[in-house]
Design an enzyme around this catalytic site. Structure first.
Site, PDB file in Angstrom:
ATOM      1  N   SER A 142     -22.022  56.449  62.598  1.00 59.87           N
ATOM      2  CA  SER A 142     -22.655  57.434  63.484  1.00 59.87           C
ATOM      3  C   SER A 142     -23.673  58.292  62.738  1.00 59.87           C
ATOM      4  CB  SER A 142     -21.577  58.345  64.067  1.00 59.87           C
ATOM      5  OG  SER A 142     -21.135  59.227  63.044  1.00 59.87           O
ATOM      6  N   CYS A 143     -24.399  59.080  63.503  1.00 62.13           N
ATOM      7  CA  CYS A 143     -25.399  59.983  62.909  1.00 62.13           C
ATOM      8  C   CYS A 143     -24.747  60.943  61.918  1.00 62.13           C
ATOM      9  CB  CYS A 143     -26.125  60.747  64.005  1.00 62.13           C
ATOM     10  SG  CYS A 143     -25.035  61.532  65.209  1.00 62.13           S
ATOM     11  N   ASP A 174     -27.734  65.109  73.764  1.00 62.98           N
ATOM     12  CA  ASP A 174     -29.115  64.784  73.421  1.00 62.98           C
ATOM     13  C   ASP A 174     -30.050  65.507  74.399  1.00 62.98           C
ATOM     14  OD1 ASP A 174     -28.420  63.196  71.306  1.00 62.98           O
ATOM     15  OD2 ASP A 174     -28.461  61.322  72.441  1.00 62.98           O
ATOM     16  N   GLY A 197     -15.391  63.008  59.345  1.00 63.39           N
ATOM     17  CA  GLY A 197     -15.253  62.887  57.892  1.00 63.39           C
ATOM     18  C   GLY A 197     -14.576  61.586  57.505  1.00 63.39           C
ATOM     19  N   HIS A 222     -27.376  68.441  64.472  1.00 59.90           N
ATOM     20  CA  HIS A 222     -26.059  68.864  63.989  1.00 59.90           C
ATOM     21  C   HIS A 222     -26.269  69.594  62.665  1.00 59.90           C
ATOM     22  CE1 HIS A 222     -24.389  65.831  66.684  1.00 59.90           C
ATOM     23  NE2 HIS A 222     -24.850  64.827  65.963  1.00 59.90           N
ATOM     24  N   GLN A 306     -29.755  63.900  65.186  1.00 57.12           N
ATOM     25  CA  GLN A 306     -28.771  62.920  65.654  1.00 57.12           C
ATOM     26  C   GLN A 306     -29.406  61.682  66.266  1.00 57.12           C
ATOM     27  OE1 GLN A 306     -29.325  65.806  67.303  1.00 57.12           O
ATOM     28  NE2 GLN A 306     -29.730  65.236  69.426  1.00 57.12           N
TER      29      GLN A 306
HETATM   30  P1  NAD Z   1     -28.024  55.940  75.845  1.00 53.92           P
HETATM   31  O1  NAD Z   1     -27.149  56.219  76.988  1.00 53.92           O
HETATM   32  O2  NAD Z   1     -29.194  56.828  75.582  1.00 53.92           O
HETATM   33  O3  NAD Z   1     -28.589  54.458  75.922  1.00 53.92           O
HETATM   34  C1  NAD Z   1     -27.772  53.364  76.218  1.00 53.92           C
HETATM   35  C2  NAD Z   1     -28.593  52.302  76.922  1.00 53.92           C
HETATM   36  O4  NAD Z   1     -27.783  51.180  77.203  1.00 53.92           O
HETATM   37  C3  NAD Z   1     -29.165  52.780  78.247  1.00 53.92           C
HETATM   38  O5  NAD Z   1     -30.514  52.367  78.348  1.00 53.92           O
HETATM   39  C4  NAD Z   1     -28.300  52.067  79.272  1.00 53.92           C
HETATM   40  O6  NAD Z   1     -29.019  51.799  80.467  1.00 53.92           O
HETATM   41  C5  NAD Z   1     -28.003  50.774  78.545  1.00 53.92           C
HETATM   42  N1  NAD Z   1     -26.813  50.077  79.069  1.00 53.92           N
HETATM   43  C6  NAD Z   1     -25.970  50.462  80.051  1.00 53.92           C
HETATM   44  N2  NAD Z   1     -25.038  49.515  80.248  1.00 53.92           N
HETATM   45  C7  NAD Z   1     -25.297  48.529  79.373  1.00 53.92           C
HETATM   46  C8  NAD Z   1     -24.682  47.277  79.098  1.00 53.92           C
HETATM   47  N3  NAD Z   1     -23.617  46.846  79.776  1.00 53.92           N
HETATM   48  N4  NAD Z   1     -25.198  46.506  78.118  1.00 53.92           N
HETATM   49  C9  NAD Z   1     -26.261  46.913  77.409  1.00 53.92           C
HETATM   50  N5  NAD Z   1     -26.894  48.090  77.644  1.00 53.92           N
HETATM   51  C10 NAD Z   1     -26.414  48.883  78.620  1.00 53.92           C
HETATM   52  O7  NAD Z   1     -27.065  55.893  74.578  1.00 53.92           O
HETATM   53  P2  NAD Z   1     -27.487  56.141  73.058  1.00 53.92           P
HETATM   54  O8  NAD Z   1     -27.455  57.608  72.789  1.00 53.92           O
HETATM   55  O9  NAD Z   1     -28.700  55.371  72.749  1.00 53.92           O
HETATM   56  O10 NAD Z   1     -26.215  55.541  72.318  1.00 53.92           O
HETATM   57  C11 NAD Z   1     -26.120  54.163  72.029  1.00 53.92           C
HETATM   58  C12 NAD Z   1     -25.124  53.989  70.906  1.00 53.92           C
HETATM   59  O11 NAD Z   1     -25.626  54.662  69.747  1.00 53.92           O
HETATM   60  C13 NAD Z   1     -23.735  54.575  71.156  1.00 53.92           C
HETATM   61  O12 NAD Z   1     -22.783  53.796  70.464  1.00 53.92           O
HETATM   62  C14 NAD Z   1     -23.817  55.944  70.506  1.00 53.92           C
HETATM   63  O13 NAD Z   1     -22.580  56.471  70.149  1.00 53.92           O
HETATM   64  C15 NAD Z   1     -24.655  55.622  69.281  1.00 53.92           C
HETATM   65  N6  NAD Z   1     -25.366  56.743  68.688  1.00 53.92           N
HETATM   66  C16 NAD Z   1     -25.995  57.660  69.459  1.00 53.92           C
HETATM   67  C17 NAD Z   1     -26.647  58.723  68.856  1.00 53.92           C
HETATM   68  C18 NAD Z   1     -27.344  59.775  69.664  1.00 53.92           C
HETATM   69  O14 NAD Z   1     -27.527  60.888  69.166  1.00 53.92           O
HETATM   70  N7  NAD Z   1     -27.786  59.511  70.847  1.00 53.92           N
HETATM   71  C19 NAD Z   1     -26.674  58.825  67.459  1.00 53.92           C
HETATM   72  C20 NAD Z   1     -26.058  57.830  66.687  1.00 53.92           C
HETATM   73  C21 NAD Z   1     -25.401  56.787  67.320  1.00 53.92           C
END
Ligand code: NAD
Length: 346
Positions: A142-143, A174, A197, A222, A306
């Site tokens: 994760s971030c 976000d 952690g 964060h 993040q």
């Molecule tokens: P998000 O909701 O912004 O984007 C997710 C995308 O996936 C959307 O476009 C959604 O339409 C699409 N989606 C929906 N159902 C789906 C399916 N069945 N198959 C494929 N795609 C589908 O989410 P995000 O913030 O980009 O998070 C994505 C991953 O990255 C998660 O595991 C999250 O925990 C991780 N992450 C997020 C952040 C953050 O700050 N946003 C940081 C680090 C890691």
């Protein structure tokens, strides 16, 4: 030949990872998926990324043309046109998706919203690039974990052991996420220790670390408040720790008072000022005047953007899984130079 990368899920992380991949000369975006017609499709079309549907259902695929977008097919079609897939779907969808990637014979990279147990292997460039070489599937941590890895791994590498306590002050949501809170509250994470952690130990098990977390009503970064106990005879001073981080890839160290960057809002403004795409900051920001070594105990603060620190890590993870670059420093330098050449730093 360039590595063909499928991006499954073109949201906050997916659209950034796609851009970072498009900037590299050793990989190309085979296509991105959306669940249905939306502005995200417009973004993909503008970037010239082939657009696919997350589902193989004909009805879902034809819905794109009704919305005015050309859809090249369903997820199976995209997987058939790729060498590796980066799963950027919302967290906890990994189990189902992994089975599909396996069936298509593709290597897969997941994000931090999935549990380590999904792949049994996690990734952070400075911590364990080598352990990921040639693997079938991994999870970019994760971030928050990425941020901890960036500053703690070089410390561990110098000291040979490290005990860490960390409090994470987490952004509530976000910027585009209007459904989430808290809005006027500070919300302690009532799971002690928090998972953040210990998640570092999935990529660097040698670092003993625990954490607490609170969510606060901000959307942009964060902040980590970190206490690290160094072993006797570490030979470091506050100044040499600062120098070490200044030499560390993807870490920015600045004097908050002198630069007048004393808050996360000002750090984010700096990222916009230097022309970063979306105002992103791939680097971890450490306040020089917030770091102090007292005896064997190191105190410091760092800020994590993040939405973006994990983005270049996905590019490096692709090279690790495909086995095309065994040296993490070489991969990081190549990734960052290509992103800078493509999008500039202002
Ligand atoms: P998000 O909701 O912004 O984007 C997710 C995308 O996936 C959307 O476009 C959604 O339409 C699409 N989606 C929906 N159902 C789906 C399916 N069945 N198959 C494929 N795609 C589908 O989410 P995000 O913030 O980009 O998070 C994505 C991953 O990255 C998660 O595991 C999250 O925990 C991780 N992450 C997020 C952040 C953050 O700050 N946003 C940081 C680090 C890691």
């Amino acid at each position: 030949m360039a590595i063909r990368v499928a991006i499954n899920g073109y949201g906050t992380i997916g659209k950034r990872v796609a851009n970072a991949i498009a900037a590299q000369d050793d990989m190309t975006v085979a296509g991105v998926t959306k669940t249905g017609p939306s502005f995200g499709c417009e973004l993909a079309v503008r970037r010239g990324f082939p657009l696919y549907c997350t589902s193989d259902e004909p009805g879902h695929i034809t819905a794109f043309s009704a919305g005015g977008y050309d859809c090249a097919g369903g997820l199976s079609d995209l997987l058939g046109a790729a060498d590796v897939v980066v799963d950027c779907s919302p967290g906890k969808m990994g189990g189902e998706n992994l089975a599909r990637y396996h069936a298509a014979g593709l290597k897969a990279i997941f994000q931090g919203g999935e549990p380590h147990s999904l792949t049994g292997l996690s990734y952070s460039s400075s911590a364990n690039h080598e352990a990921n070489l040639g693997a079938d599937a991994t999870r970019v941590v994760s971030c928050n974990t990425t941020g901890l890895s960036r500053t703690l791994v070089p410390l561990y590498d110098h000291c040979g052991s490290l005990k860490v306590e960390c409090t994470l002050v987490r952004r509530a949501a976000d910027p585009g996420d209007s459904r989430k809170g808290p809005i006027n509250a500070i919300k302690p994470v009532l799971k002690v220790p928090s998972h953040h952690g210990p998640d570092l130990m999935t990529v660097k098990p040698e670092i003993e670390i625990n954490s607490l977390a609170v969510a606060v009503p901000t959307t942009i970064m964060h902040v980590h408040s970190i206490i690290a106990d160094l072993p006797k005879g570490h030979g470091l001073t506050t100044e040499s720790v600062i120098e070490m981080w200044k030499e560390t890839p993807r870490v920015i160290v600045m004097h908050g008072g002198d630069s007048r960057l004393t808050t996360t809002a000002e750090v984010m403004e700096m990222a916009r000022d230097i022309g970063r795409k979306w105002g992103d900051l791939h680097e971890i920001f450490v306040w020089e005047d917030g770091a102090k070594l007292v005896g064997d105990r190191l105190y410091y603060f760092q800020a994590i953007h993040q939405e973006s620190d994990v983005v270049p890590e996905n590019v490096d993870a692709i090279r690790a899984l495909m086995g095309t670059e065994p040296d993490w420093r070489a991969s990081v330098a190549r990734t960052d130079a290509a992103i800078t050449a493509c999008y500039g730093t202002g």
